[in-house]
Design a protein around this motif. Structure first.
Motif, PDB file in Angstrom:
ATOM      1  N   GLY A  10       0.825  -1.207   0.000  1.00  0.00           N
ATOM      2  CA  GLY A  10       0.000   0.000   0.000  1.00  0.00           C
ATOM      3  C   GLY A  10       0.861   1.259   0.000  1.00  0.00           C
ATOM      4  O   GLY A  10       2.022   1.238   0.421  1.00  0.00           O
ATOM      5  N   MET A  11       0.269   2.351  -0.462  1.00  0.00           N
ATOM      6  CA  MET A  11       1.036   3.583  -0.682  1.00  0.00           C
ATOM      7  C   MET A  11       0.774   4.664   0.362  1.00  0.00           C
ATOM      8  O   MET A  11       1.313   5.758   0.235  1.00  0.00           O
ATOM      9  CB  MET A  11       0.683   4.157  -2.055  1.00  0.00           C
ATOM     10  N   SER A  44      -7.856  11.388  -3.076  1.00  0.00           N
ATOM     11  CA  SER A  44      -7.350  10.023  -3.221  1.00  0.00           C
ATOM     12  C   SER A  44      -8.127   9.320  -4.324  1.00  0.00           C
ATOM     13  O   SER A  44      -9.312   9.044  -4.159  1.00  0.00           O
ATOM     14  CB  SER A  44      -7.475   9.222  -1.934  1.00  0.00           C
ATOM     15  N   GLU A 103      -7.054   6.285  -5.908  1.00  0.00           N
ATOM     16  CA  GLU A 103      -7.045   4.822  -5.816  1.00  0.00           C
ATOM     17  C   GLU A 103      -6.199   4.267  -4.678  1.00  0.00           C
ATOM     18  O   GLU A 103      -6.350   3.112  -4.329  1.00  0.00           O
ATOM     19  CB  GLU A 103      -6.615   4.193  -7.146  1.00  0.00           C
ATOM     20  N   HIS A 104      -5.316   5.043  -4.091  1.00  0.00           N
ATOM     21  CA  HIS A 104      -4.442   4.482  -3.051  1.00  0.00           C
ATOM     22  C   HIS A 104      -5.070   4.486  -1.666  1.00  0.00           C
ATOM     23  O   HIS A 104      -4.600   3.790  -0.777  1.00  0.00           O
ATOM     24  CB  HIS A 104      -3.115   5.250  -2.999  1.00  0.00           C
ATOM     25  N   HIS A 138      -0.798  10.212 -10.871  1.00  0.00           N
ATOM     26  CA  HIS A 138       0.065  10.259  -9.706  1.00  0.00           C
ATOM     27  C   HIS A 138       0.938  11.489  -9.920  1.00  0.00           C
ATOM     28  O   HIS A 138       1.675  11.574 -10.900  1.00  0.00           O
ATOM     29  CB  HIS A 138       0.853   8.956  -9.590  1.00  0.00           C
ATOM     30  N   SER A 149       7.025   3.780 -10.298  1.00  0.00           N
ATOM     31  CA  SER A 149       7.059   4.001  -8.837  1.00  0.00           C
ATOM     32  C   SER A 149       8.410   3.581  -8.264  1.00  0.00           C
ATOM     33  O   SER A 149       8.981   4.257  -7.399  1.00  0.00           O
ATOM     34  CB  SER A 149       5.947   3.231  -8.137  1.00  0.00           C
ATOM     35  N   ASP A 151      -1.909  11.075  -5.208  1.00  0.00           N
ATOM     36  CA  ASP A 151      -2.691  10.214  -6.117  1.00  0.00           C
ATOM     37  C   ASP A 151      -4.066  10.867  -6.231  1.00  0.00           C
ATOM     38  O   ASP A 151      -4.887  10.748  -5.326  1.00  0.00           O
ATOM     39  CB  ASP A 151      -2.762   8.814  -5.487  1.00  0.00           C
ATOM     40  N   ALA A 157      -8.690  -1.029  -5.023  1.00  0.00           N
ATOM     41  CA  ALA A 157      -7.577  -0.680  -5.910  1.00  0.00           C
ATOM     42  C   ALA A 157      -8.045  -0.443  -7.341  1.00  0.00           C
ATOM     43  O   ALA A 157      -9.095  -0.938  -7.765  1.00  0.00           O
ATOM     44  CB  ALA A 157      -6.541  -1.804  -5.873  1.00  0.00           C
ATOM     45  N   GLU A 210     -10.311   0.051   4.068  1.00  0.00           N
ATOM     46  CA  GLU A 210      -8.925   0.061   4.575  1.00  0.00           C
ATOM     47  C   GLU A 210      -8.783  -0.645   5.923  1.00  0.00           C
ATOM     48  O   GLU A 210      -8.020  -0.207   6.792  1.00  0.00           O
ATOM     49  CB  GLU A 210      -8.389   1.501   4.654  1.00  0.00           C
ATOM     50  N   THR A 234      -8.553  -1.532  -0.318  1.00  0.00           N
ATOM     51  CA  THR A 234      -8.191  -0.204  -0.829  1.00  0.00           C
ATOM     52  C   THR A 234      -9.023   0.147  -2.064  1.00  0.00           C
ATOM     53  O   THR A 234      -8.802   1.198  -2.663  1.00  0.00           O
ATOM     54  CB  THR A 234      -6.696  -0.146  -1.220  1.00  0.00           C
TER      55      THR A 234
END
Ligand SMILES: Cc1cc2nc3c(=O)[nH]c(=O)nc-3n(C[C@H](O)[C@H](O)[C@H](O)COP(=O)(O)OP(=O)(O)OC[C@H]3O[C@@H](n4cnc5c(N)ncnc54)[C@H](O)[C@@H]3O)c2cc1C
Length: 474
Positions: A78-79, A429, A431-432, A391, A338, A351, A154, A205, A152
Motif C-alpha cells: 500500500g502507498m 485520493s 485509488e491508493h 500520480h 514508482s 494520487d 484498488a 482500509e 483499498t
C-alpha cells in the motif's frame, strides 16, 4: 481508546494460532513494520497470521473482549501507510498472508472465490489456467493481495474498461469488529436488503472488517491484444486521442496511460534491462492497449486510428508491439515508474483524480502554481489519464537537501496540490486510499457532511475502535 495487550491475551492468541500463526520475533516482523515507500514505521507486540476464517474470528473476539487494536495487513504494498501499526507497540499486526487458497473457480459463471492472502499475480495465473482472466492489474501485483486490493478498492491500468476492484467484487466474506462472520460470498446480481456491506467493505482500509475471502468476476482470457507506445506533445492532445479511440474502438480499449519523458528517463536509469521503444526523446508518451477475443475481432483498428493520428499530426510517433514479449516490455516501463521514482530520492506523492476533461488543465497549471509558491519545485504527473487519475509527484529543487526541503515545505506543497484538485471538483485520493498519509488533510479539506457520515459508520460498526485505529477516519 484501545488498550495494551496483556500477557494473558498474548498467551491465548499464541495458543489459538499455534507457532505458524503467532510470532513476537523481531526479525520475522521487521519487514512488515515499515511500508513499501519506507515513509512509515511502527512497532507491534506480536504478529498474528491466522490460517482460516474461523481463526481470524476467534482472534478478533479475543482482541475485542480485551479492547486491543488490530492492524490488518496483506502484501504491505500500500502507498499510504494503511497497513503499518503506530509507534506505540500496542497494536497487533494481523497478517492475512497464510489465507492464500483459491477456493473455487466456476468457469461457467466466470466467478472465482479467493482468500484474502492470495497474491494478485498468482490469481492471474490461476484464472488463466481456467481460460479466464482477472482484469485488474498494477505495478505491485507480485505482492498485493486480494484482501488488500478489496480493502483499498484498488484501481490499476485496466479500470477504463473493467472498473476498480469494487466493480469486480461479486461477494465478500469478512470478520466484523465483534468477531462475527459476515458471509456475503454468494455472487448475487440483485440484493436490495438495504445498505450494501459488500460495497462498504471495499475501500474501508481495514477499519470496518477483516476481509477473509472474496467472490470475484472473471472475464474470458484475451486471445489477442495490441499495445502501442505513442509519442505526443501534451496531455491535452493525449485526451483528444483517447476520445478518438473511444469513439472508433470503444470497449476493446483497455488501457490508456500517460508518461512524461522525465519518468521514462528515470526508469531507463534505475531499472535494469529496460529500453526506450522510440529512440528520440519526446515530451510525453501514451501507452495504449486493446484486448479482444481474436486478432480478427481487433481487426487492425488501432493501427488505422494511429496512422490517421500520425497523418494529422495529432501524435508525433508510434511503435506497436510486435508480440507479447514486446508488449510486456512496454508495460514494464510503465509499471516500474514508482520503483524508479523511489530510487530517485525523496518526493511527495499525490494520487489524485479530477473529471477526465479537466486533467490536462490540472497537469498544465499545477506545476506553475507550485513553482510560484515554492521556487525550484519539480512536479511530474503520470498514470491513468483515461480515468482522470494521475500520480502527481513533487520533487525538491535540484541541489536542495531533499529531506530538509520536504520537512520544511511538504505539508504546504500537498495542501496547494489538494486545494487545486478540490477546486476542479476532484478527489484527494483516486485509488491508493487515505491510510495515515492523508487522514489529517482529508479531515481538513473534505466536506463536513461526508466526514460526519463516515465517522458515524465507523462508530456504529466498531465502537471500541479496534480495527486499524489512526487510519482513514478518527
Ligand atoms: C509498484 C506499485 C504500483 C502500484 N500501483 C497501483 C495502482 O496502479 N493502483 C492502485 O490502486 N494501487 C497501486 N499500488 C498500491 C497497492 O498495490 C494497492 O494499494 C494494493 O491494493 C495493496 O494490497 P496489499 O495486499 O499490499 O495491502 P496492504 O498494503 O497490506 O494493505 C493496504 C490496506 O488494506 C488493509 N488490508 C489489507 N488486507 C486486508 C484484509 N484482508 N482485510 C481488511 N483490510 C485489509 C490494510 O490495513 C491497509 O489499510 C501499487 C503499489 C506498488 C508497490
Amino acid at each position: 481508546m484501545t488498550r495494551a495487550p496483556s500477557p494473558s491475551l498474548l498467551a491465548a492468541l499464541a495458543q489459538l494460532l499455534g507457532p505458524k500463526g503467532y510470532t513476537t520475533d523481531t526479525d520475522a516482523m521487521a519487514p512488515w513494520l515499515t511500508d513499501w515507500r519506507g515513509k512509515y514505521s511502527g512497532r507491534s507486540a506480536a504478529m498474528l497470521s491466522p490460517a482460516s476464517t474461523a481463526e481470524v474470528a476467534a482472534a478478533v473476539r479475543l482482541c475485542a473482549d480485551a479492547e486491543v487494536a488490530l492492524v490488518p495487513q496483506g502484501g504491505n504494498s500500500g502507498m499510504v501507510g494503511g497497513a503499518t501499526p503506530d509507534a506505540g507497540g500496542d497494536q497487533l499486526l494481523l497478517s492475512l498472508r497464510r489465507m492464500n487458497r483459491v477456493r473455487s473457480v466456476d468457469t461457467a459463471a466466470q466467478i472465482a472465490v479467493a482468500e484474502a492472502g492470495v497474491i494478485l499475480e498468482t490469481f492471474h495465473h490461476e484464472a488463466l489456467a481456467h481460460g479466464l482472466r482477472f482484469p485488474l492489474t498494477l505495478g505491485g501485483k507480485g505482492s498485493a493481495t486480494i484482501g488488500g486490493l478489496v480493502s483499498t478498492n484498488a484501481g490499476g491500468t485496466q479500470v477504463l474498461r473493467h472498473g476498480t476492484m469494487r466493480a469486480l467484487v461479486a461477494g465478500i466474506e469478512a470478520v466484523l469488529p465483534d468477531g462475527s462472520i459476515f458471509d456475503g460470498l454468494a455472487p448475487l446480481k440483485k440484493d436490495n436488503r438495504g445498505y450494501d456491506l459488500r460495497h462498504l467493505l471495499c475501500g474501508a482500509e481495514g477499519t470496518l472488517g477483516i476481509v477473509t475471502a472474496a467472490s470475484l468476476h472473471l472475464v474470458p482470457a484475451a486471445a489477442a491484444r495490441r499495445t502501442a507506445w505513442i509519442a505526443i506533445d501534451s496531455p491535452a492532445r493525449a485526451l483528444l486521442l483517447l476520445r478518438r479511440l473511444d469513439a472508433s474502438i470503444g470497449r476493446e480499449l483497455e488501457g490508456f496511460e500517460i508518461v512524461p519523458h522525465a519518468c521514462l528517463d528515470a526508469v531507463l536509469r534505475h531499472i535494469p534491462q529496460t529500453r526506450a521503444p522510440i529512440a528520440a526523446a519526446h515530451p510525453w508518451y501514451v501507452l495504449a492497449e486493446l484486448a479482444g477475443k481474436s486478432d480478427q475481432a481487433l481487426g487492425g483498428a488501432l493501427e488505422r486510428e494511429l496512422a490517421a493520428a500520425l497523418d494529422t499530426g495529432l501524435i508525433r510517433d508510434v511503435v506497436i508491439a510486435k508480440n507479447d514479449r514486446e508488449s510486456e516490455d512496454f508495460w514494464r516501463l510503465r509499471d516500474s515508474i514508482s520503483e524508479a521514482e523511489r530510487a530517485e530520492g525523496p518526493a511527495l506523492q499525490h494520487d489524485v483524480s479530477v473529471p477526465v476533461d479537466l486533467m490536462p488543465t490540472f497537469i498544465a497549471e499545477n506545476p506553475a502554481r507550485l513553482k510560484q509558491a515554492f521556487p525550484g519545485a519539480r512536479a511530474l504527473s503520470f498514470g491513468h489519464l483515461g480515468d482522470g487519475n494521475v500520480h502527481h509527484h513533487v520533487q525538491p529543487p535540484v541541489g536542495a537537501d531533499g529531506a530538509a526541503w520536504l520537512a520544511a515545505h511538504g505539508a504546504a506543497v500537498s495542501r496547494l496540490v489538494y486545494a487545486h484538485v478540490i477546486e476542479l471538483g476532484g478527489s484527494l485520493s483516486a485509488e491508493h486510499g487515505i491510510g495515515q498519509m492523508k487522514r489529517a488533510i482529508m479531515a481538513e479539506l473534505d466536506s463536513p457532511a461526508r466526514l460526519a457520515a463516515l465517522r458515524a459508520i465507523k462508530a456504529g460498526l466498531d465502537p471500541a475502535g479496534i480495527f486499524n485505529p489512526g487510519k482513514l477516519i478518527d
